[in-house]
Scaffold this motif. Sequence first.
Motif, PDB file in Angstrom:
ATOM      1  N   SER A  31      24.067  19.436  26.277  1.00 26.72           N
ATOM      2  CA  SER A  31      23.577  18.082  26.489  1.00 26.72           C
ATOM      3  C   SER A  31      22.894  17.582  25.219  1.00 26.72           C
ATOM      4  O   SER A  31      22.127  18.306  24.599  1.00 26.72           O
ATOM      5  CB  SER A  31      22.575  18.121  27.643  1.00 26.72           C
ATOM      6  N   GLY A  32      23.219  16.380  24.803  1.00 28.35           N
ATOM      7  CA  GLY A  32      22.587  15.795  23.620  1.00 28.35           C
ATOM      8  C   GLY A  32      23.311  16.114  22.333  1.00 28.35           C
ATOM      9  O   GLY A  32      22.852  15.749  21.255  1.00 28.35           O
TER      10      GLY A  32
ATOM     11  N   SER B  97      29.325  12.188  24.449  1.00 26.06           N
ATOM     12  CA  SER B  97      29.573  10.873  25.064  1.00 26.06           C
ATOM     13  C   SER B  97      29.542   9.778  24.019  1.00 26.06           C
ATOM     14  O   SER B  97      30.354   8.832  24.074  1.00 26.06           O
ATOM     15  CB  SER B  97      28.517  10.567  26.128  1.00 26.06           C
ATOM     16  N   VAL B  98      28.612   9.867  23.065  1.00 24.96           N
ATOM     17  CA  VAL B  98      28.530   8.826  22.042  1.00 24.96           C
ATOM     18  C   VAL B  98      29.823   8.797  21.225  1.00 24.96           C
ATOM     19  O   VAL B  98      30.315   7.727  20.858  1.00 24.96           O
ATOM     20  CB  VAL B  98      27.284   9.059  21.148  1.00 24.96           C
TER      21      VAL B  98
HETATM   22  N1  LIG Z   1      21.487   4.149  23.405  1.00 23.22           N
HETATM   23  C1  LIG Z   1      20.957   5.140  22.683  1.00 23.22           C
HETATM   24  N2  LIG Z   1      19.890   4.925  21.885  1.00 23.22           N
HETATM   25  C2  LIG Z   1      19.373   5.923  21.136  1.00 23.22           C
HETATM   26  N3  LIG Z   1      19.848   7.176  21.122  1.00 23.22           N
HETATM   27  C3  LIG Z   1      20.898   7.454  21.910  1.00 23.22           C
HETATM   28  C4  LIG Z   1      21.522   6.452  22.726  1.00 23.22           C
HETATM   29  N4  LIG Z   1      22.559   7.029  23.394  1.00 23.22           N
HETATM   30  C5  LIG Z   1      22.581   8.321  23.005  1.00 23.22           C
HETATM   31  N5  LIG Z   1      21.588   8.571  22.119  1.00 23.22           N
HETATM   32  C6  LIG Z   1      21.304   9.863  21.470  1.00 23.22           C
HETATM   33  O1  LIG Z   1      22.507  10.380  20.984  1.00 23.22           O
HETATM   34  C7  LIG Z   1      22.520  11.795  21.106  1.00 23.22           C
HETATM   35  C8  LIG Z   1      23.812  12.226  21.741  1.00 23.22           C
HETATM   36  O2  LIG Z   1      23.875  11.731  23.072  1.00 23.22           O
HETATM   37  P1  LIG Z   1      25.167  11.953  24.003  1.00 23.22           P
HETATM   38  O3  LIG Z   1      24.923  11.213  25.263  1.00 23.22           O
HETATM   39  O4  LIG Z   1      26.398  11.649  23.254  1.00 23.22           O
HETATM   40  O5  LIG Z   1      25.105  13.496  24.267  1.00 23.22           O
HETATM   41  P2  LIG Z   1      26.091  14.341  25.171  1.00 23.22           P
HETATM   42  O6  LIG Z   1      26.521  15.484  24.340  1.00 23.22           O
HETATM   43  O7  LIG Z   1      27.168  13.487  25.746  1.00 23.22           O
HETATM   44  O8  LIG Z   1      25.077  14.798  26.300  1.00 23.22           O
HETATM   45  P3  LIG Z   1      25.296  14.835  27.901  1.00 23.22           P
HETATM   46  O9  LIG Z   1      26.195  15.973  28.184  1.00 23.22           O
HETATM   47  O10 LIG Z   1      23.900  15.068  28.425  1.00 23.22           O
HETATM   48  O11 LIG Z   1      25.837  13.485  28.284  1.00 23.22           O
HETATM   49  C9  LIG Z   1      21.282  12.170  21.908  1.00 23.22           C
HETATM   50  O12 LIG Z   1      20.306  12.655  21.013  1.00 23.22           O
HETATM   51  C10 LIG Z   1      20.824  10.877  22.495  1.00 23.22           C
HETATM   52  O13 LIG Z   1      19.418  10.867  22.614  1.00 23.22           O
END
Ligand SMILES: Nc1ncnc2c1ncn2[C@@H]1O[C@H](COP(=O)(O)OP(=O)(O)OP(=O)(O)O)[C@@H](O)[C@H]1O
Length: 637
Positions: free
Chosen positions: A347-348, A352-353
């Motif tokens: 996670s993080g 997703s981004v």
């Molecule tokens: N809208 C936003 N504003 C600021 N930071 C963000 C935003 N969206 C995501 N982040 C940051 O981007 C980083 C990656 O987030 P992301 O959601 O892509 O992680 P992930 O690997 O998909 O996690 P998960 O499995 O929990 O969804 C994290 O540190 C998060 O805090």
Amino acid sequence: MTAGTRLRRLLAQKATPVAGLFLAAVVLTALLAPLLAPYPPDTGDLLRPSELPSAGHWLGTDSLGRDVLSRLMYGARAALLAALVAVVIAVLIGLPLGLVLGYLGGWPDRIAMRVAEAVNAMPFLLVAITLIAILGPGLIKSMAAVGVIYAVMVLRLVRGEVLAAREELYVTGALVVGNRTGRLLWRHVLPNVAPSLIVQITAMFATGIIVEATLSYLGLGTQPPDASWGNMLADAQASAYDHPFLALPAGFAIMLTVLAFNLFGDGVRDLFAREATGSVLHAAPARRVTQVTERAGGPEPAGEEPLLRVRDLSVSFPTGPGERADVVSGVSFDLGRRRMLGLVGESGSGKSVTAMALLGLVPDPGRVTAATITFDGRELAGASGRELRRIRGREVGVVFQDPLKALNPAFTIGTQLTEPLRVLGGMSAREARARAVELLDLVRIHRAAERLGHYPHQFSGGMAQRVMIAMALSMTPKLLIADEPTTALDVTVQGEVLDLLRDLQAEIGMSVLVITHDQGVVADLADDLMVMYAGELVETGSVRRVFERPRHPYTAGLLASMPRNRPRAGRLPAIPGTVPHPGEAGPGCRFAARCPFVIDRCREAPVELTALGDGAARCLRVAEQLTFDGTEAWTAR
Ligand SMILES: Nc1ncnc2c1ncn2[C@@H]1O[C@H](COP(=O)(O)OP(=O)(O)OP(=O)(O)O)[C@@H](O)[C@H]1O
């Protein structure tokens, strides 16, 4: 969002600061009118009536020889004071009533809403004039009457927002931790109502100015000889044929002030908008030359271009005034046609981004750059929001994690399934319905025709996810992005949804990017795998090779910590520590702080991806052919 960020966003919109400056000038003029006005507003030289502008009277004189500029300045006082009185009364009455009625509901709410509807059904000015007939004429009294009508508008707005907020989990959560109703409304509900309320207030100021002018024009508001833009217009009308110029100063003052309030209100609304902005992927030169052109493994069929080619994709978010940090840095990969590519990581880590960036849906104030994102031969880096919209839904389908949140509870499944078919596919209602039935059949939902009339809450989580998949497939996309498609489902349903995805991929022949933190999902579905850590790809390759022989310690740790269906002695191994915050990983390998195989060199400089026969790994020790599989390395310490 910080106050600084809000201010920057406000200033970035061109019309808003101009409107704000204009309004500030009007407010200052109103406040300082006794100091700024060159003449008293209510005494004039009867020998010099209706003069055109001159050096002595910059805007001329009115029919009684009074200085128009001075009256205009005092008129600004009347206009703003009137609007302020109405808005304050509206907020004082409408806000608490809306909060309480929306939250408590029941018969008080029903009675209040019927009264509000009755007031709303009558013409605004008629109600105001009736109230003034009761209260008597005069600026404050008439604007108090207007304030009462505004209060009804505020009440309806706030009540609607509270009704929606009441259903949110964070409100239930606040109740669970013991918040009393008053505190709950003040601390948890009001901040979510504030953005719409602020926008409504700017709109009320604009109409308040018009209403004051109208009432004063009719003789019900500001009483002569006091100056008001409305009674200046009334004076001007008396000699409109002989001296048409007299109507212009007050007319322009009203028009420009109302326009400025509306523009400012639009700016404030955009300020609070949380949706993705322009959806533009900025083209950027690759910032550093990666040692390898990393690919997600699996031999590409000879001569066939990949469906999706991504090079040096980065996404940053602000971390403080003037500072940004990458949450995704320099990600490059190919996704072949008809291939399933898994993207895993804690996670993080930025999974997703990355997906949102490919779709041009990173929310503001995120910033996306890429050297290239080629989709089916077309360049998306630098493409306009319009081009991206054309691709989303039609050529790229998306399945999100929580189907019951992604479906709109207000519409039947049929309405939601047929909408893209009609809007994007140009089908008639009958064709779209027939196709919707086919789609529900495709995702193995029985009694499809009947189910079209059902609402999302009538579906279980697994069924709702099938509906989401059907929606994503409705335009037969070339690429399906599935972001944690089974995380919200229980284990048996997870299996069914995974089977369905696999079958559909084979039937339709699309490519799939599946994002998950569950290696089991990848093992089940994907051909190729990318492992992401702290915003970087750390390993890519075919699922078979990566699972058999991980070449990055992080991948090995993830695999070791995967629960398996066999007896185990002791605790489940785990990777110690947590993913570093964006921008806080240190100069070297981002995994160094958690890695049991770390050496001094790992902490010195960024580590590049090294190409392997199959895929790539971002580890200095990859050449040593370490196996990284000693479970004891990962045993919880
Ligand atoms: N809208 C936003 N504003 C600021 N930071 C963000 C935003 N969206 C995501 N982040 C940051 O981007 C980083 C990656 O987030 P992301 O959601 O892509 O992680 P992930 O690997 O998909 O996690 P998960 O499995 O929990 O969804 C994290 O540190 C998060 O805090």
